[in-house]
Design an enzyme around this catalytic site. Structure first.
Site, PDB file in Angstrom:
ATOM      1  N   HIS A  86       0.812  -1.229   0.000  1.00  0.00           N
ATOM      2  CA  HIS A  86       0.000   0.000   0.000  1.00  0.00           C
ATOM      3  C   HIS A  86       0.839   1.269   0.000  1.00  0.00           C
ATOM      4  O   HIS A  86       0.329   2.335   0.341  1.00  0.00           O
ATOM      5  CB  HIS A  86      -0.983  -0.023   1.188  1.00  0.00           C
ATOM      6  CG  HIS A  86      -2.019  -1.105   1.062  1.00  0.00           C
ATOM      7  ND1 HIS A  86      -2.748  -1.576   2.135  1.00  0.00           N
ATOM      8  CD2 HIS A  86      -2.443  -1.806  -0.023  1.00  0.00           C
ATOM      9  CE1 HIS A  86      -3.575  -2.522   1.710  1.00  0.00           C
ATOM     10  NE2 HIS A  86      -3.410  -2.691   0.415  1.00  0.00           N
ATOM     11  N   CYS A 104       6.419  20.682 -13.022  1.00  0.00           N
ATOM     12  CA  CYS A 104       5.025  20.736 -13.454  1.00  0.00           C
ATOM     13  C   CYS A 104       4.128  21.440 -12.427  1.00  0.00           C
ATOM     14  O   CYS A 104       3.010  21.788 -12.740  1.00  0.00           O
ATOM     15  CB  CYS A 104       4.518  19.331 -13.771  1.00  0.00           C
ATOM     16  SG  CYS A 104       3.995  18.435 -12.319  1.00  0.00           S
ATOM     17  N   SER A 142      -6.748  -7.392   9.992  1.00  0.00           N
ATOM     18  CA  SER A 142      -8.158  -7.777  10.106  1.00  0.00           C
ATOM     19  C   SER A 142      -8.578  -8.607   8.896  1.00  0.00           C
ATOM     20  O   SER A 142      -9.647  -9.208   8.893  1.00  0.00           O
ATOM     21  CB  SER A 142      -9.041  -6.530  10.233  1.00  0.00           C
ATOM     22  OG  SER A 142      -8.817  -5.683   9.129  1.00  0.00           O
ATOM     23  N   ALA A 169       1.538  -9.235  18.626  1.00  0.00           N
ATOM     24  CA  ALA A 169       2.658  -9.593  17.753  1.00  0.00           C
ATOM     25  C   ALA A 169       3.998  -9.527  18.476  1.00  0.00           C
ATOM     26  O   ALA A 169       4.836 -10.428  18.334  1.00  0.00           O
ATOM     27  CB  ALA A 169       2.676  -8.664  16.544  1.00  0.00           C
TER      28      ALA A 169
HETATM   29  C1  BJW Z   1      -2.935  -6.814  16.649  1.00  0.00           C
HETATM   30  C2  BJW Z   1      -2.429  -6.134  17.736  1.00  0.00           C
HETATM   31  C3  BJW Z   1      -1.204  -6.578  18.219  1.00  0.00           C
HETATM   32  C4  BJW Z   1      -4.264  -5.186  17.231  1.00  0.00           C
HETATM   33  N1  BJW Z   1      -0.604  -7.611  17.639  1.00  0.00           N
HETATM   34  N2  BJW Z   1      -2.322  -7.838  16.097  1.00  0.00           N
HETATM   35  C5  BJW Z   1     -13.175  -7.635  -3.380  1.00  0.00           C
HETATM   36  C6  BJW Z   1     -14.299  -7.700  -2.586  1.00  0.00           C
HETATM   37  C7  BJW Z   1     -14.797  -6.559  -1.939  1.00  0.00           C
HETATM   38  C8  BJW Z   1     -14.169  -5.323  -2.083  1.00  0.00           C
HETATM   39  C9  BJW Z   1     -13.062  -5.268  -2.880  1.00  0.00           C
HETATM   40  C10 BJW Z   1     -12.572  -6.390  -3.520  1.00  0.00           C
HETATM   41  N3  BJW Z   1     -11.455  -6.042  -4.215  1.00  0.00           N
HETATM   42  C11 BJW Z   1     -11.238  -4.715  -4.009  1.00  0.00           C
HETATM   43  C12 BJW Z   1     -12.208  -4.215  -3.205  1.00  0.00           C
HETATM   44  C13 BJW Z   1     -12.346  -2.818  -2.739  1.00  0.00           C
HETATM   45  C14 BJW Z   1     -11.379  -2.467  -1.624  1.00  0.00           C
HETATM   46  C15 BJW Z   1     -11.632  -3.353  -0.408  1.00  0.00           C
HETATM   47  O1  BJW Z   1     -10.885  -4.258  -0.083  1.00  0.00           O
HETATM   48  N4  BJW Z   1     -12.693  -3.093   0.319  1.00  0.00           N
HETATM   49  C16 BJW Z   1     -13.035  -3.871   1.506  1.00  0.00           C
HETATM   50  C17 BJW Z   1     -12.769  -3.038   2.760  1.00  0.00           C
HETATM   51  C18 BJW Z   1     -14.462  -4.292   1.411  1.00  0.00           C
HETATM   52  N5  BJW Z   1     -10.011  -2.599  -2.071  1.00  0.00           N
HETATM   53  C19 BJW Z   1      -9.436  -1.662  -2.795  1.00  0.00           C
HETATM   54  O2  BJW Z   1     -10.042  -0.662  -3.154  1.00  0.00           O
HETATM   55  C20 BJW Z   1      -8.002  -1.887  -3.215  1.00  0.00           C
HETATM   56  N6  BJW Z   1      -7.864  -1.619  -4.610  1.00  0.00           N
HETATM   57  C21 BJW Z   1      -8.185  -2.508  -5.561  1.00  0.00           C
HETATM   58  O3  BJW Z   1      -8.443  -3.650  -5.313  1.00  0.00           O
HETATM   59  O4  BJW Z   1      -8.147  -1.983  -6.842  1.00  0.00           O
HETATM   60  C22 BJW Z   1      -8.906  -2.647  -7.859  1.00  0.00           C
HETATM   61  C23 BJW Z   1     -10.389  -2.471  -7.536  1.00  0.00           C
HETATM   62  C24 BJW Z   1     -10.862  -1.240  -7.167  1.00  0.00           C
HETATM   63  C25 BJW Z   1     -12.225  -1.076  -6.851  1.00  0.00           C
HETATM   64  C26 BJW Z   1     -13.079  -2.179  -6.873  1.00  0.00           C
HETATM   65  C27 BJW Z   1     -12.565  -3.433  -7.228  1.00  0.00           C
HETATM   66  C28 BJW Z   1     -11.216  -3.575  -7.564  1.00  0.00           C
HETATM   67  C29 BJW Z   1      -7.093  -0.897  -2.507  1.00  0.00           C
HETATM   68  C30 BJW Z   1      -7.067  -1.087  -1.043  1.00  0.00           C
HETATM   69  C31 BJW Z   1      -6.175  -0.009  -0.430  1.00  0.00           C
HETATM   70  C32 BJW Z   1      -6.270  -0.010   1.098  1.00  0.00           C
HETATM   71  N7  BJW Z   1      -5.647   1.172   1.563  1.00  0.00           N
HETATM   72  C33 BJW Z   1      -5.495   1.383   3.004  1.00  0.00           C
HETATM   73  C34 BJW Z   1      -4.892   2.784   3.206  1.00  0.00           C
HETATM   74  C35 BJW Z   1      -3.438   2.795   2.791  1.00  0.00           C
HETATM   75  C36 BJW Z   1      -2.794   4.114   3.031  1.00  0.00           C
HETATM   76  C37 BJW Z   1      -2.793   4.486   4.494  1.00  0.00           C
HETATM   77  O5  BJW Z   1      -2.226   3.767   5.332  1.00  0.00           O
HETATM   78  O6  BJW Z   1      -3.342   5.531   4.795  1.00  0.00           O
HETATM   79  O7  BJW Z   1      -4.631   0.386   3.556  1.00  0.00           O
HETATM   80  S1  BJW Z   1      -6.992   1.167   3.918  1.00  0.00           S
HETATM   81  C38 BJW Z   1      -6.238   0.416   5.327  1.00  0.00           C
HETATM   82  O8  BJW Z   1      -6.664  -0.972   5.456  1.00  0.00           O
HETATM   83  C39 BJW Z   1      -4.740   0.369   5.000  1.00  0.00           C
HETATM   84  C40 BJW Z   1      -4.359  -0.978   5.543  1.00  0.00           C
HETATM   85  O9  BJW Z   1      -3.152  -1.400   4.953  1.00  0.00           O
HETATM   86  C41 BJW Z   1      -5.544  -1.830   5.194  1.00  0.00           C
HETATM   87  C42 BJW Z   1      -5.657  -3.096   5.999  1.00  0.00           C
HETATM   88  O10 BJW Z   1      -5.844  -2.829   7.350  1.00  0.00           O
HETATM   89  P1  BJW Z   1      -5.129  -3.765   8.438  1.00  0.00           P
HETATM   90  O11 BJW Z   1      -3.660  -3.641   8.298  1.00  0.00           O
HETATM   91  O12 BJW Z   1      -5.686  -5.109   8.380  1.00  0.00           O
HETATM   92  O13 BJW Z   1      -5.503  -2.989   9.793  1.00  0.00           O
HETATM   93  P2  BJW Z   1      -6.828  -3.106  10.681  1.00  0.00           P
HETATM   94  O14 BJW Z   1      -6.854  -1.926  11.552  1.00  0.00           O
HETATM   95  O15 BJW Z   1      -8.019  -3.386   9.849  1.00  0.00           O
HETATM   96  O16 BJW Z   1      -6.580  -4.410  11.550  1.00  0.00           O
HETATM   97  C43 BJW Z   1      -5.590  -4.456  12.563  1.00  0.00           C
HETATM   98  C44 BJW Z   1      -5.573  -5.871  13.128  1.00  0.00           C
HETATM   99  O17 BJW Z   1      -4.542  -5.938  14.075  1.00  0.00           O
HETATM  100  C45 BJW Z   1      -6.863  -6.269  13.855  1.00  0.00           C
HETATM  101  O18 BJW Z   1      -7.267  -7.559  13.415  1.00  0.00           O
HETATM  102  C46 BJW Z   1      -6.467  -6.311  15.329  1.00  0.00           C
HETATM  103  O19 BJW Z   1      -7.166  -7.329  16.062  1.00  0.00           O
HETATM  104  C47 BJW Z   1      -5.007  -6.643  15.220  1.00  0.00           C
HETATM  105  N8  BJW Z   1      -4.178  -6.208  16.333  1.00  0.00           N
HETATM  106  N9  BJW Z   1      -3.346  -5.109  18.072  1.00  0.00           N
HETATM  107  C48 BJW Z   1      -1.227  -8.220  16.590  1.00  0.00           C
HETATM  108  N10 BJW Z   1      -0.643  -5.963  19.302  1.00  0.00           N
HETATM  109 ZN    ZN Z   2       4.798  16.677 -11.313  1.00  0.00          ZN
END
Ligand code: BJW
Ligand code: ZN
Length: 274
Positions: free
Chosen positions: A137, A175, A214, A256
């Protein structure tokens, strides 16, 4: 489900089982999310602490939000850039980097943009590159021009006082386009080379170790399913159950920084440190 510690203080069976899976694997894909950095002080997206002011990440991490109010979105990112600059890799990042340094066929794919895996690697003396670590990401320490697409490392503070003070492109073509964080927002495609390589690793891994995600955001979450469908095993570390839990050979409920050093083969001495 397996708890990370038991009342008698013995290492729980899950830790041993996970360690065995990891020790016997020729290739391991480690998929990490925000939870691996939680013990470094970086807030996760969902759940407690996921809100910034009154905004949910899903409202800010979109191209539409940036088009509507670039200053607000930059303000959120600048807050996170400063926060991460004051954080250090924790014992989970370090244990994984040391494991990679031992040349054990371990590859890391992270959804995180905080750079802590890379910092752990350089602190450990590992020359980490795209053959060992993929950041799906993007990165908080890079900007991208909304006009010419030029990407640049940028770690110094960004002035978000007004739209006029936001950073603009001073690239070769000068640009003057508005710069944005070089991260992947909802609805945007991941870099095809990066996600392609990650799926390649997922297909060939014997074990996918999933830490602190998650597992709701696609396509990242599918990587674990790909390993599973190709005949590999899942090992999960998370204090909470996730959509992947039922498919995991071992799912350890714990943080973790506590659990990862205890399951990484050959890294037990740092098991109690953060
Ligand atoms: C601990 C802990 C400890 C706590 N030890 N653990 C198929 C089906 C449905 C939807 C889609 C699909 N394909 C694509 C989509 C749309 C969308 C998507 O996935 N939506 C779903 C939410 C429904 N995906 C996209 O749009 C992606 N693009 C794409 O696929 O392009 C083509 C396309 C576009 C449109 C439609 C279809 C296809 C892009 C996704 C980009 C995500 N970007 C972000 C922001 C990045 C920049 C930033 O950081 O600001 O990425 S969103 C955010 O979520 C960030 C993270 O990397 C990502 C994942 O979150 P993560 O890391 O899992 O964090 P949390 O907070 O959710 O979970 C933390 C976990 O830690 C928890 O489980 C806790 O229990 C645990 N925890 N303490 C260990 N101490
Ligand atoms: Zn530029």
């Amino acid at each position: 489900m397996i708890a990370a510690s038991d009342p008698a203080g013995r290492p729980p069976a899950g830790i041993e089982r996970a360690r065995r899976f990891l020790a016997e694997a020729d290739g391991v894909l480690v998929l990490t999310g925000a939870g691996i950095s939680a013990d470094s002080g970086v807030p996760t997206f969902r759940g407690e602490g996921g809100l910034w002011r009154q905004h949910r990440p899903e409202e800010l991490a979109t191209p539409q939000a940036f088009a509507r109010d670039p200053r607000l979105v930059w303000e959120w990112y600048e807050w996170r850039r400063r926060l991460v600059a004051d954080c250090d890799p924790n014992s989970a990042h370090v244990a994984l980097a040391r494991w990679q340094a031992r040349g054990a066929g371990v590859r890391i794919v992270t959804q995180n943009v905080d750079g802590l895996h890379g910092r752990a690697a350089s602190d450990t003396g590992v020359a980490s590159g795209p053959e060992l670590l993929l950041e799906l990401h993007g990165s908080l320490s890079r900007t991208r021009c909304t006009s010419c697409d030029a990407r640049r490392e940028r770690r110094d503070p960004i002035d978000t006082t007004s739209a006029a003070t936001l950073p603009h492109c001073a690239g070769a073509g000068d640009c003057r386009g508005l710069l944005r964080p070089d991260v992947v927002w909802f609805g945007e495609s991941l870099d095809p080379a990066v996600i392609g390589a990650a799926f390649g690793w997922a297909e060939t891994a014997d074990v996918c170790l999933v830490v602190g995600t998650s597992a709701v955001v696609q396509p990242a979450a599918s990587l674990a399913a790909v390993t599973r469908e190709a005949g590999g095993a899942l090992v999960e570390v998370n204090p909470e159950p996730t959509p992947l839990t039922w498919r995991a050979a071992v799912s350890i409920r714990g943080g973790a920084a506590d659990v990862v050093p205890r399951i990484v083969p050959g890294d037990q001495p740092s098991a109690t440190s953060r």
